[in-house]
Design a protein around this motif. Sequence first.
Motif, PDB file in Angstrom:
ATOM      1  N   GLY A   1       0.791  -1.219   0.000  1.00 35.71           N
ATOM      2  CA  GLY A   1       0.000   0.000   0.000  1.00 35.71           C
ATOM      3  C   GLY A   1       0.824   1.271   0.000  1.00 35.71           C
ATOM      4  O   GLY A   1       0.284   2.362  -0.174  1.00 35.71           O
ATOM      5  N   GLY A   2       2.117   1.136   0.163  1.00 36.71           N
ATOM      6  CA  GLY A   2       3.002   2.287   0.205  1.00 36.71           C
ATOM      7  C   GLY A   2       3.359   2.806  -1.176  1.00 36.71           C
ATOM      8  O   GLY A   2       2.875   2.302  -2.193  1.00 36.71           O
ATOM      9  N   SER A   3       4.226   3.823  -1.179  1.00 38.84           N
ATOM     10  CA  SER A   3       4.608   4.489  -2.423  1.00 38.84           C
ATOM     11  C   SER A   3       6.121   4.648  -2.508  1.00 38.84           C
ATOM     12  O   SER A   3       6.806   4.750  -1.491  1.00 38.84           O
ATOM     13  CB  SER A   3       3.958   5.875  -2.501  1.00 38.84           C
ATOM     14  OG  SER A   3       2.558   5.794  -2.514  1.00 38.84           O
ATOM     15  N   LEU A   4       6.595   4.680  -3.727  1.00 36.18           N
ATOM     16  CA  LEU A   4       7.983   4.997  -4.032  1.00 36.18           C
ATOM     17  C   LEU A   4       8.008   5.794  -5.324  1.00 36.18           C
ATOM     18  O   LEU A   4       7.108   5.670  -6.156  1.00 36.18           O
ATOM     19  CB  LEU A   4       8.827   3.736  -4.209  1.00 36.18           C
ATOM     20  CG  LEU A   4       9.263   2.951  -2.975  1.00 36.18           C
ATOM     21  CD1 LEU A   4       9.958   1.662  -3.398  1.00 36.18           C
ATOM     22  CD2 LEU A   4      10.191   3.797  -2.102  1.00 36.18           C
ATOM     23  N   ARG A   5       9.058   6.574  -5.490  1.00 34.27           N
ATOM     24  CA  ARG A   5       9.267   7.290  -6.746  1.00 34.27           C
ATOM     25  C   ARG A   5      10.659   6.948  -7.265  1.00 34.27           C
ATOM     26  O   ARG A   5      11.658   7.287  -6.630  1.00 34.27           O
ATOM     27  CB  ARG A   5       9.142   8.791  -6.548  1.00 34.27           C
ATOM     28  CG  ARG A   5       9.155   9.581  -7.849  1.00 34.27           C
ATOM     29  CD  ARG A   5       9.352  11.052  -7.593  1.00 34.27           C
ATOM     30  NE  ARG A   5       9.017  11.880  -8.731  1.00 34.27           N
ATOM     31  CZ  ARG A   5       9.471  13.120  -8.892  1.00 34.27           C
ATOM     32  NH1 ARG A   5      10.280  13.647  -7.985  1.00 34.27           N
ATOM     33  NH2 ARG A   5       9.106  13.821  -9.937  1.00 34.27           N
ATOM     34  N   LEU A   6      10.691   6.322  -8.410  1.00 37.59           N
ATOM     35  CA  LEU A   6      11.953   6.005  -9.058  1.00 37.59           C
ATOM     36  C   LEU A   6      12.339   7.132 -10.001  1.00 37.59           C
ATOM     37  O   LEU A   6      11.469   7.747 -10.624  1.00 37.59           O
ATOM     38  CB  LEU A   6      11.853   4.695  -9.828  1.00 37.59           C
ATOM     39  CG  LEU A   6      11.370   3.461  -9.055  1.00 37.59           C
ATOM     40  CD1 LEU A   6      11.426   2.235  -9.955  1.00 37.59           C
ATOM     41  CD2 LEU A   6      12.161   3.256  -7.787  1.00 37.59           C
ATOM     42  N   SER A   7      13.641   7.364 -10.104  1.00 36.01           N
ATOM     43  CA  SER A   7      14.161   8.353 -11.030  1.00 36.01           C
ATOM     44  C   SER A   7      15.210   7.695 -11.906  1.00 36.01           C
ATOM     45  O   SER A   7      15.882   6.738 -11.496  1.00 36.01           O
ATOM     46  CB  SER A   7      14.805   9.525 -10.272  1.00 36.01           C
ATOM     47  OG  SER A   7      13.871  10.184  -9.456  1.00 36.01           O
ATOM     48  N   CYS A   8      15.356   8.218 -13.097  1.00 41.69           N
ATOM     49  CA  CYS A   8      16.378   7.729 -14.017  1.00 41.69           C
ATOM     50  C   CYS A   8      16.977   8.937 -14.721  1.00 41.69           C
ATOM     51  O   CYS A   8      16.300   9.580 -15.531  1.00 41.69           O
ATOM     52  CB  CYS A   8      15.778   6.751 -15.009  1.00 41.69           C
ATOM     53  SG  CYS A   8      16.937   6.156 -16.258  1.00 41.69           S
ATOM     54  N   ALA A   9      18.224   9.229 -14.397  1.00 46.21           N
ATOM     55  CA  ALA A   9      18.916  10.373 -14.978  1.00 46.21           C
ATOM     56  C   ALA A   9      19.712   9.916 -16.189  1.00 46.21           C
ATOM     57  O   ALA A   9      20.417   8.905 -16.141  1.00 46.21           O
ATOM     58  CB  ALA A   9      19.835  10.999 -13.939  1.00 46.21           C
ATOM     59  N   ALA A  10      19.614  10.682 -17.266  1.00 43.37           N
ATOM     60  CA  ALA A  10      20.279  10.332 -18.517  1.00 43.37           C
ATOM     61  C   ALA A  10      21.358  11.348 -18.846  1.00 43.37           C
ATOM     62  O   ALA A  10      21.225  12.537 -18.560  1.00 43.37           O
ATOM     63  CB  ALA A  10      19.269  10.254 -19.643  1.00 43.37           C
ATOM     64  N   SER A  11      22.401  10.873 -19.465  1.00 48.64           N
ATOM     65  CA  SER A  11      23.456  11.756 -19.958  1.00 48.64           C
ATOM     66  C   SER A  11      23.906  11.229 -21.307  1.00 48.64           C
ATOM     67  O   SER A  11      23.630  10.091 -21.679  1.00 48.64           O
ATOM     68  CB  SER A  11      24.628  11.798 -18.986  1.00 48.64           C
ATOM     69  OG  SER A  11      25.184  10.504 -18.812  1.00 48.64           O
ATOM     70  N   GLY A  12      24.564  12.052 -22.048  1.00 43.98           N
ATOM     71  CA  GLY A  12      25.042  11.615 -23.348  1.00 43.98           C
ATOM     72  C   GLY A  12      24.230  12.226 -24.477  1.00 43.98           C
ATOM     73  O   GLY A  12      24.060  13.426 -24.553  1.00 43.98           O
ATOM     74  N   ARG A  13      23.691  11.352 -25.322  1.00 42.53           N
ATOM     75  CA  ARG A  13      22.941  11.819 -26.485  1.00 42.53           C
ATOM     76  C   ARG A  13      21.672  12.564 -26.059  1.00 42.53           C
ATOM     77  O   ARG A  13      21.297  12.547 -24.918  1.00 42.53           O
ATOM     78  CB  ARG A  13      22.598  10.645 -27.398  1.00 42.53           C
ATOM     79  CG  ARG A  13      23.828   9.991 -28.003  1.00 42.53           C
ATOM     80  CD  ARG A  13      23.440   8.863 -28.938  1.00 42.53           C
ATOM     81  NE  ARG A  13      24.610   8.236 -29.526  1.00 42.53           N
ATOM     82  CZ  ARG A  13      25.113   8.592 -30.685  1.00 42.53           C
ATOM     83  NH1 ARG A  13      24.552   9.553 -31.376  1.00 42.53           N
ATOM     84  NH2 ARG A  13      26.170   7.991 -31.155  1.00 42.53           N
ATOM     85  N   ILE A  14      21.035  13.179 -26.993  1.00 36.90           N
ATOM     86  CA  ILE A  14      19.887  14.025 -26.723  1.00 36.90           C
ATOM     87  C   ILE A  14      18.750  13.195 -26.126  1.00 36.90           C
ATOM     88  O   ILE A  14      18.146  12.369 -26.778  1.00 36.90           O
ATOM     89  CB  ILE A  14      19.414  14.735 -27.994  1.00 36.90           C
ATOM     90  CG1 ILE A  14      20.545  15.602 -28.554  1.00 36.90           C
ATOM     91  CG2 ILE A  14      18.203  15.587 -27.697  1.00 36.90           C
ATOM     92  CD1 ILE A  14      20.209  16.237 -29.877  1.00 36.90           C
ATOM     93  N   PHE A  15      18.467  13.441 -24.863  1.00 38.45           N
ATOM     94  CA  PHE A  15      17.465  12.691 -24.119  1.00 38.45           C
ATOM     95  C   PHE A  15      16.097  12.786 -24.761  1.00 38.45           C
ATOM     96  O   PHE A  15      15.379  11.788 -24.859  1.00 38.45           O
ATOM     97  CB  PHE A  15      17.441  13.245 -22.687  1.00 38.45           C
ATOM     98  CG  PHE A  15      16.382  12.664 -21.798  1.00 38.45           C
ATOM     99  CD1 PHE A  15      15.247  13.393 -21.473  1.00 38.45           C
ATOM    100  CD2 PHE A  15      16.528  11.398 -21.269  1.00 38.45           C
ATOM    101  CE1 PHE A  15      14.276  12.863 -20.646  1.00 38.45           C
ATOM    102  CE2 PHE A  15      15.563  10.858 -20.443  1.00 38.45           C
ATOM    103  CZ  PHE A  15      14.434  11.597 -20.127  1.00 38.45           C
TER     104      PHE A  15
END
Length: 125
Positions: A14-28
């Motif tokens: 019942g809980g929550s999480l927030r995942l993040s994904c940071a990109a670098s390099g070519r045009i995101f």
Amino acid sequence: VQLQASGGGLVQTGGSLRLSCAASGRIFSSYFMGWFRQAPGKEREFVATINRSGDSKYYADAVKGRLTISRDNAKNTVYLQMNSLRPEDTAVYYCAAAPGLGRGAPQRSYEYNYWGQGTQVTVSS
């Protein structure tokens, strides 16, 4: 494109999480971005994908209404907001980038060229 996922952890049902994904390099902003997951002993499965501008999103049936994908092209980051988590959501979650050259939104692993290292999500009952 180099991808770095973060935000996983241990949460109760019942809980929550927030995942993040940071990109670098070519045009995101030129890539579709997706999230996949792999539970122990199971194959990697599609979770969600978002188009380049962020105005079209596609979800696996198992997560519709509970997980939300979004992106911020100014920050080169894609997110996965996870609400109402269940034990069956336990898995390693991977972010991935796809050029989106085929018809429709990419929902298969082979359509994605770049992968992050994965972040563990564990939901306790």
